[in-house]
Enzyme design. Structure first.
Site, PDB file in Angstrom:
ATOM      1  N   HIS A 367      10.612   7.217  -3.387  1.00  0.00           N
ATOM      2  CA  HIS A 367       9.797   8.306  -3.370  1.00  0.00           C
ATOM      3  C   HIS A 367       9.543   8.964  -5.040  1.00  0.00           C
ATOM      4  CE1 HIS A 367      11.276   8.805   1.065  1.00  0.00           C
ATOM      5  NE2 HIS A 367      10.237   8.125   0.764  1.00  0.00           N
ATOM      6  N   CYS A 680      -9.797   6.389  -0.032  1.00  0.00           N
ATOM      7  CA  CYS A 680      -8.506   7.068  -0.855  1.00  0.00           C
ATOM      8  C   CYS A 680      -7.214   6.202  -0.998  1.00  0.00           C
ATOM      9  CB  CYS A 680      -8.168   8.164  -0.119  1.00  0.00           C
ATOM     10  SG  CYS A 680      -7.332   8.374   1.444  1.00  0.00           S
TER      11      CYS A 680
HETATM   12  C1  PEP Z   1      -3.682   4.521   2.650  1.00  0.00           C
HETATM   13  O1  PEP Z   1      -3.034   4.100   3.609  1.00  0.00           O
HETATM   14  O2  PEP Z   1      -4.425   3.742   2.118  1.00  0.00           O
HETATM   15  C2  PEP Z   1      -3.515   5.857   1.971  1.00  0.00           C
HETATM   16  C3  PEP Z   1      -4.148   6.581   1.351  1.00  0.00           C
HETATM   17  O3  PEP Z   1      -2.222   6.535   2.518  1.00  0.00           O
HETATM   18  P1  PEP Z   1      -0.842   6.197   2.118  1.00  0.00           P
HETATM   19  O4  PEP Z   1      -0.842   5.254   1.152  1.00  0.00           O
HETATM   20  O5  PEP Z   1      -0.189   7.665   1.738  1.00  0.00           O
HETATM   21  O6  PEP Z   1      -0.340   5.460   3.516  1.00  0.00           O
END
Ligand code: PEP
Ligand code: MG
Length: 755
Positions: A367, A680
């Site tokens: 984290h 994202c």
């Molecule tokens: C993903 O899975 O691409 C995402 C944006 O979420 P995280 O990386 O927080 O799982």
């Protein structure tokens, strides 16, 4: 055996005097060996120092041929001295020559000596050299003498660690402690940083090694141990955490050690040889480290950390030194080195002085890595033994892109990295100049670049980068860095700050995405065979609607009168989205009944990260207001390759035809239905990947703030229609004459697209 000159305490006093004299390093070392030989009634006393090339070099001798000083060397493992260096254990023999490891060095003239006592010169468990005494007659060295030699070796360790002996090193043969090293680890956060080592948990500086009054030192030790036991008992009773990773189990183990009779006896014995209480703790701990580091059993090696923890606490009790002071006197170019670190601890440091973070444990999912990326410092994790290899103040370079750490670098290495850092800074300058320019391709296609965030420290980047919006706000980060479950009011106040920071720009909040690698230290851990396929994200939200409801209420209240977008992570079926939406609708009604103003515009979306959704995209688009592709998870499930497992994470390429076909299908389904689609995941922030994503239909990407500049620069240099024509046959027809990535890179190079 009682010796002529008054035992170990007198020896220590003489040595302390020798240490304080204003003479050259060689003269001091020569004086030390003479003093030891006289005190221990030995004909020979020699000091061997471990060099950077792994050889032990004779640095001083009384009794052996002086000409051999700085000439005689041996490998670790070679001869008795090499054996001691390797095993880090003392060795006492009445007849050295009959030992199978004995190796004769003619230039030293040592064949006339029979009795041999050698002890490792240890610091923090690492061998820095070997101290040897020899006698002509066969004799057995007493336990007391072995103890005394070990205590003396500790003083020599201090002398080596202080860097004083470096002056005696042959050019090109630095002592092991000061040698340049390249260490490898895992990339946690990109960037290059040059600076000096600051230990996150500073070693306690022991100013006084030698004591006059052993009884007083023993009394100090006992009082400190008692105070430590009380402290640990209180912590356990309170059930508190002091920081990340410091939970009950660790404290229980520390308590067990603190009551260990053997450990306490060894401390008392060390004091009896003339050490102060704190020097005794350091010596006993150094011996324990040397032993445990050579263990192959991972359970025993793990105990080392518990023992370290105990020694550390005890030293703090004895000296009254605190961590906080070290934090306040941080140099201007600090590179933090830590065994582990919690995310909140990193946020406690003044950002302006940090140049990087190196962790012994902790991979990309730690984290603290998220925080390092958020505050924009390079970070490297999984660097074996790094806390033992560094000394505070050492020159150090961190290359977060390659996952490398250069310790005490040579000047040419340093110059090369300084140039790299300057180049990066110049690039950043150019990106800043693009802040207000649109990410528009040469043929006029506008791609919205949004920013991923999750912490208050991220918010300043909205303004700096000119991001169009916050495309993904990872709400779980607040939960992950907190010591306990954040209250509803705390959640609401964070979301309000987010809205205040973005002004009129929209914010897309993602509901709590916990489970799998994202564990909350204060929540009961659910043991699962396959946590990535287990109880996580929206699955927890729907099974424990109280949690989800509390968070939604905080979002709705903070978003009153604003454009609020909420999306749900890890949705695997339309039904799950419907269930989540029903909770939102109920919450809206509840707030309305209580007279709370509603958001100006509320949109609900789904993260596409489970492949099942790929086969009901049209139906999904009929129900949602927007989609956001979580490519990190989507790829791990599509290719069945754990994103956090370094062995398999690179077995597939998100720019391969199947991956691009899947990603393209989502963008196209959105376009058909008039539903906005953003991506994202991390790939959106890589310029080459972003070009491919734009080519398969993405008009909105959300990424870490540092990626916005590079992605914008690449998009502004591309003719998208031309790129699409080049890529389409590769994806549609499976033209596998060369990997897509290679062709794309060649295209970018040929067309002057900066990557
Ligand atoms: C993903 O899975 O691409 C995402 C944006 O979420 P995280 O990386 O927080 O799982
Ligand atoms: Mg995800």
């Amino acid at each position: 055996m009682r010796n002529a000159l008054g035992g170990p305490r007198l020896l220590l006093r003489r040595l302390r005097e020798a240490m304080a004299e204003p003479i050259s390093a060689q003269a001091r070392l020569d004086k030390i060996v003479v003093t030891i030989a006289a005190n221990m009634v030995a004909e020979v006393c020699s000091v061997y120092v471990l060099r950077g090339d792994g050889r032990l070099e004779l640095y001083a001798t009384e009794g052996l041929n002086r000409e051999a000083v700085h000439l005689t060397t041996m490998r670790a493992g070679e001869g008795l001295v090499g054996l001691i260096a390797e095993s880090a254990e003392p060795l006492a023999l009445d007849d050295a020559q009959s030992h199978p490891a004995f190796s004769y060095k003619p230039e030293t003239g040592e064949e006339i000596y029979h009795a041999f006592l050698g002890v490792p010169i240890l610091r923090g468990g690492a061998t820095l050299g070997v101290l040897v005494v020899q006698n002509r007659a066969r004799r057995i060295y007493s336990e007391e003498e072995v103890e005394a030699a070990q205590t003396t070796a500790m003083l020599l360790a201090e002398m080596i660690a202080s860097g004083e002996l470096q002056a005696l090193a042959q050019p090109g043969d630095p002592t092991a402690l000061r040698r340049a090293m390249t260490l490898h680890g895992a990339t946690l956060a990109e960037g290059v940083g040059l600076g000096h080592v600051v230990l996150h948990e500073p070693r306690v500086v022991i100013k006084q090694l030698v004591a006059e009054d052993p009884a007083a030192e023993t009394a100090r030790l006992e009082a400190a141990i008692q105070a430590l036991r009380d402290e640990i008992d209180t912590l356990i009773d309170r059930g508190d955490r002091l920081g990340a990773g410091e939970h009950r189990e660790v404290l229980e183990t520390v308590r067990m050690f603190a009551n260990d009779r053997g450990w306490i006896r060894r401390l008392r014995e060390a004091i009896a040889t003339g050490l102060t209480a704190e020097a005794a703790v350091e010596r006993v701990q150094s011996d324990a480290r040397a032993k445990l580091q050579r263990q192959t059993d991972p359970y025993l090696r793990d105990r080392l950390h518990d023992l370290d923890d105990l020694a550390h606490r005890l030293l703090h009790q004895l000296t009254g030194q605190s961590f906080v002071e070290a934090r306040e006197i941080l140099p201007d170019n600090a590179i933090l080195v830590a065994r582990t670190m919690g995310p909140a601890a990193l946020l406690d440091y003044p950002r302006a002085k940090l140049r990087g973070l190196v962790l012994e444990h902790g991979g990309a999912t730690a984290h603290v890595a998220i925080v390092a990326r958020a505050i924009g410092i390079p970070a490297v994790g999984d660097v074996a033994n790094v806390t033992d290899l560094v000394e505070p103040g050492d020159a150090i370079i961190i290359d977060g892109n390659a996952g490398d750490v250069q310790l005490r670098p040579a000047t040419d290495v340093e110059a090369a990295y300084a140039e790299k850092a300057r180049l990066r800074a110049r690039r950043q300058e150019q990106y800043r100049a693009l802040r207000d320019a649109p990410a528009m391709t040469r043929d006029g296609v506008d791609v919205k670049l949004n920013m991923n965030a999750g912490l208050v420290v991220d918010l300043q980047h909205v303004e700096e980068t000119g991001a169009a919006s916050i495309g993904l706000f990872r709400t779980e980060l607040q939960f992950m860095i907190a010591a306990r479950f954040p209250r509803a009011s705390e959640q609401e106040s964070l979301y309000r700050r987010v809205f205040e920071a973005v002004g009129d720009k929209p914010v897309t909040f993602r509901t709590l995405d916990i489970g799998s690698d994202k564990v909350l230290p204060y929540m009961v851990k659910v043991e699962e065979e396959n946590p990535a396929l287990g109880w996580r994200a929206i699955r927890i939200g729907l099974d424990r609607p109280g949690l989800l409801r509390m968070q939604l209420r905080a979002m709705l209240r903070a978003g009153a009168g604003r454009d609020l977008r909420i999306m749900f992570p890890m949705v695997a079926s339309i039904g799950e989205f419907e269930a989540a939406r029903a909770i939102v609708v109920r919450e809206c009604a509840h707030l309305a009944r209580h007279g709370y103003p509603a958001p100006r515009d509320l949109k609900l979306g789904v993260m596409v990260e489970v492949p099942s959704l790929l086969f009901e995209l049209d139906a999904l688009c009929r129900r949602v207001d927007f989609l956001s592709v979580g490519s990190n998870d989507l790829m791990q499930y599509l290719f069945a390759a754990d994103r956090d497992n370094r062995r398999v994470a690179h077995r597939f390429d998100p720019l391969s035809p199947p991956a691009l076909a899947a990603l393209g299908a989502i963008a196209q389904a959105g376009a058909r239905a008039g539903v906005p689609v953003t991506l994202c995941g991390e790939m959106g922030g890589k310029p080459l990947d972003a070009l491919a994503l734009a080519a398969v239909g993405y008009r909105s990407l959300s990424m870490s703030p540092a990626s916005i500049g590079p992605v914008k620069a690449a998009l502004r240099a591309v003719d998208l229609a031309e790129l699409r024509t080049m890529l389409r046959p590769l994806i549609d027809d499976g033209d596998d004459s060369a990997p897509v990535r290679e062709k794309l890179r060649a295209y970018a190079e040929a067309n002057d697209i900066p990557l």
